[in-house]
Design a protein around this motif. Structure first.
Motif, PDB file in Angstrom:
ATOM      1  N   ARG A 122       0.854  -1.190   0.000  1.00 60.66           N
ATOM      2  CA  ARG A 122       0.000   0.000   0.000  1.00 60.66           C
ATOM      3  C   ARG A 122       0.882   1.230   0.000  1.00 60.66           C
ATOM      4  N   MET A 123       0.517   2.196  -0.822  1.00 57.76           N
ATOM      5  CA  MET A 123       1.237   3.468  -0.880  1.00 57.76           C
ATOM      6  C   MET A 123       0.257   4.559  -0.470  1.00 57.76           C
ATOM      7  N   TYR A 124       0.713   5.408   0.456  1.00 60.99           N
ATOM      8  CA  TYR A 124      -0.110   6.516   0.912  1.00 60.99           C
ATOM      9  C   TYR A 124       0.552   7.817   0.466  1.00 60.99           C
ATOM     10  N   PRO A 125      -0.037   8.535  -0.495  1.00 64.33           N
ATOM     11  CA  PRO A 125       0.549   9.801  -0.927  1.00 64.33           C
ATOM     12  C   PRO A 125       0.168  10.928   0.039  1.00 64.33           C
ATOM     13  N   CYS A 126       1.160  11.719   0.405  1.00 64.03           N
ATOM     14  CA  CYS A 126       0.884  12.912   1.207  1.00 64.03           C
ATOM     15  C   CYS A 126       0.378  14.008   0.280  1.00 64.03           C
ATOM     16  N   ASP A 127      -0.399  14.897   0.782  1.00 69.08           N
ATOM     17  CA  ASP A 127      -0.986  15.978  -0.009  1.00 69.08           C
ATOM     18  C   ASP A 127       0.108  16.885  -0.563  1.00 69.08           C
ATOM     19  N   PRO A 128       0.277  16.911  -1.898  1.00 72.08           N
ATOM     20  CA  PRO A 128       1.357  17.727  -2.465  1.00 72.08           C
ATOM     21  C   PRO A 128       1.205  19.219  -2.200  1.00 72.08           C
ATOM     22  N   ILE A 174       5.288  13.373  -1.482  1.00 77.41           N
ATOM     23  CA  ILE A 174       5.948  12.440  -0.579  1.00 77.41           C
ATOM     24  C   ILE A 174       5.024  11.234  -0.466  1.00 77.41           C
ATOM     25  N   ASN A 175       5.557  10.044  -0.763  1.00 85.74           N
ATOM     26  CA  ASN A 175       4.773   8.820  -0.714  1.00 85.74           C
ATOM     27  C   ASN A 175       5.303   7.920   0.391  1.00 85.74           C
ATOM     28  N   LEU A 176       4.397   7.419   1.221  1.00 84.31           N
ATOM     29  CA  LEU A 176       4.752   6.474   2.276  1.00 84.31           C
ATOM     30  C   LEU A 176       4.392   5.077   1.783  1.00 84.31           C
ATOM     31  N   ASP A 177       5.353   4.156   1.809  1.00 84.32           N
ATOM     32  CA  ASP A 177       5.146   2.786   1.353  1.00 84.32           C
ATOM     33  C   ASP A 177       5.056   1.843   2.548  1.00 84.32           C
ATOM     34  N   PHE A 178       4.025   0.994   2.551  1.00 83.77           N
ATOM     35  CA  PHE A 178       3.775   0.043   3.633  1.00 83.77           C
ATOM     36  C   PHE A 178       3.780  -1.376   3.084  1.00 83.77           C
ATOM     37  N   ASP A 179       4.201  -2.329   3.920  1.00 81.78           N
ATOM     38  CA  ASP A 179       4.150  -3.733   3.527  1.00 81.78           C
ATOM     39  C   ASP A 179       2.788  -4.323   3.879  1.00 81.78           C
ATOM     40  N   GLU A 180       2.628  -5.635   3.663  1.00 78.12           N
ATOM     41  CA  GLU A 180       1.344  -6.295   3.905  1.00 78.12           C
ATOM     42  C   GLU A 180       0.893  -6.221   5.361  1.00 78.12           C
ATOM     43  N   SER A 181       1.858  -6.132   6.301  1.00 80.75           N
ATOM     44  CA  SER A 181       1.492  -6.056   7.722  1.00 80.75           C
ATOM     45  C   SER A 181       1.215  -4.641   8.190  1.00 80.75           C
ATOM     46  N   GLY A 182       1.343  -3.663   7.292  1.00 77.90           N
ATOM     47  CA  GLY A 182       1.100  -2.281   7.674  1.00 77.90           C
ATOM     48  C   GLY A 182       2.316  -1.562   8.219  1.00 77.90           C
ATOM     49  N   CYS A 183       3.499  -2.191   8.093  1.00 82.06           N
ATOM     50  CA  CYS A 183       4.746  -1.555   8.554  1.00 82.06           C
ATOM     51  C   CYS A 183       5.283  -0.617   7.474  1.00 82.06           C
ATOM     52  N   LEU A 184       5.732   0.546   7.884  1.00 81.16           N
ATOM     53  CA  LEU A 184       6.343   1.506   6.961  1.00 81.16           C
ATOM     54  C   LEU A 184       7.676   0.943   6.494  1.00 81.16           C
ATOM     55  N   ILE A 185       7.831   0.771   5.185  1.00 81.90           N
ATOM     56  CA  ILE A 185       9.073   0.197   4.650  1.00 81.90           C
ATOM     57  C   ILE A 185       9.918   1.213   3.895  1.00 81.90           C
ATOM     58  N   GLY A 186       9.330   2.368   3.547  1.00 83.61           N
ATOM     59  CA  GLY A 186      10.119   3.371   2.851  1.00 83.61           C
ATOM     60  C   GLY A 186       9.334   4.626   2.560  1.00 83.61           C
ATOM     61  N   ILE A 187      10.090   5.673   2.234  1.00 83.52           N
ATOM     62  CA  ILE A 187       9.499   6.963   1.899  1.00 83.52           C
ATOM     63  C   ILE A 187      10.122   7.442   0.593  1.00 83.52           C
ATOM     64  N   GLU A 188       9.275   7.745  -0.377  1.00 86.51           N
ATOM     65  CA  GLU A 188       9.722   8.335  -1.637  1.00 86.51           C
ATOM     66  C   GLU A 188       9.497   9.839  -1.547  1.00 86.51           C
ATOM     67  N   VAL A 189      10.525  10.605  -1.898  1.00 86.68           N
ATOM     68  CA  VAL A 189      10.427  12.064  -1.817  1.00 86.68           C
ATOM     69  C   VAL A 189      10.745  12.647  -3.187  1.00 86.68           C
ATOM     70  N   LEU A 190       9.740  13.250  -3.817  1.00 95.55           N
ATOM     71  CA  LEU A 190       9.952  13.966  -5.075  1.00 95.55           C
ATOM     72  C   LEU A 190      10.195  15.427  -4.726  1.00 95.55           C
ATOM     73  N   ALA A 191      10.908  16.154  -5.583  1.00 93.30           N
ATOM     74  CA  ALA A 191      11.382  17.502  -5.257  1.00 93.30           C
ATOM     75  C   ALA A 191      12.281  17.404  -4.025  1.00 93.30           C
ATOM     76  N   ALA A 192      13.098  16.360  -4.007  1.00 89.18           N
ATOM     77  CA  ALA A 192      13.908  16.012  -2.832  1.00 89.18           C
ATOM     78  C   ALA A 192      14.870  17.114  -2.406  1.00 89.18           C
ATOM     79  N   SER A 193      15.420  17.848  -3.355  1.00 90.79           N
ATOM     80  CA  SER A 193      16.403  18.875  -2.989  1.00 90.79           C
ATOM     81  C   SER A 193      15.793  20.001  -2.170  1.00 90.79           C
ATOM     82  N   SER A 194      14.482  20.159  -2.237  1.00 89.87           N
ATOM     83  CA  SER A 194      13.833  21.190  -1.422  1.00 89.87           C
ATOM     84  C   SER A 194      13.170  20.615  -0.171  1.00 89.87           C
ATOM     85  N   LYS A 195      13.184  19.286  -0.024  1.00 91.26           N
ATOM     86  CA  LYS A 195      12.514  18.655   1.115  1.00 91.26           C
ATOM     87  C   LYS A 195      13.467  17.975   2.095  1.00 91.26           C
TER      88      LYS A 195
END
Length: 81
Positions: free
Chosen positions: A30-36, A43-64
């Motif tokens: 499951r991917m949960y996008p934060c409100d741009p 910023i997208n939060l990625d979760f595994d099948e158990s609901g654990c946060l496994i990673g964060i994708e950050v677009l416009a990373a140089s400003s975030k």
């Protein structure tokens, strides 16, 4: 302090912060996008099948993300020799 893997593609200005072992090939269930509008970029939060946060994708990373984090990140945009 735990090691956290961070990758960065300067051309795409995108970073990924891994909380799960990237070698384990954990699937994103499951991917949960934060409100741009609220965060001024995607910023997208990625979760595994158990609901654990496994990673964060950050677009416009140089400003975030702090520059020191981008400087130490594994670069994905550099050609390997």
């Amino acid at each position: 302090m735990a090691d956290v893997r961070v990758t960065y593609d300067q051309k795409a200005n995108a970073a990924y912060v891994y909380f799960a072992d990237p070698q384990a090939r954990t699937q994103v269930a499951r991917m949960y996008p934060c409100d741009p509008v609220e965060v001024g970029g995607m910023i997208n939060l990625d979760f595994d099948e158990s609901g654990c946060l496994i990673g964060i994708e950050v677009l416009a990373a140089s400003s975030k993300l702090p520059q020191h984090l981008l400087d130490m990140a594994e670069r994905l945009d550099m050609e390997s020799s």
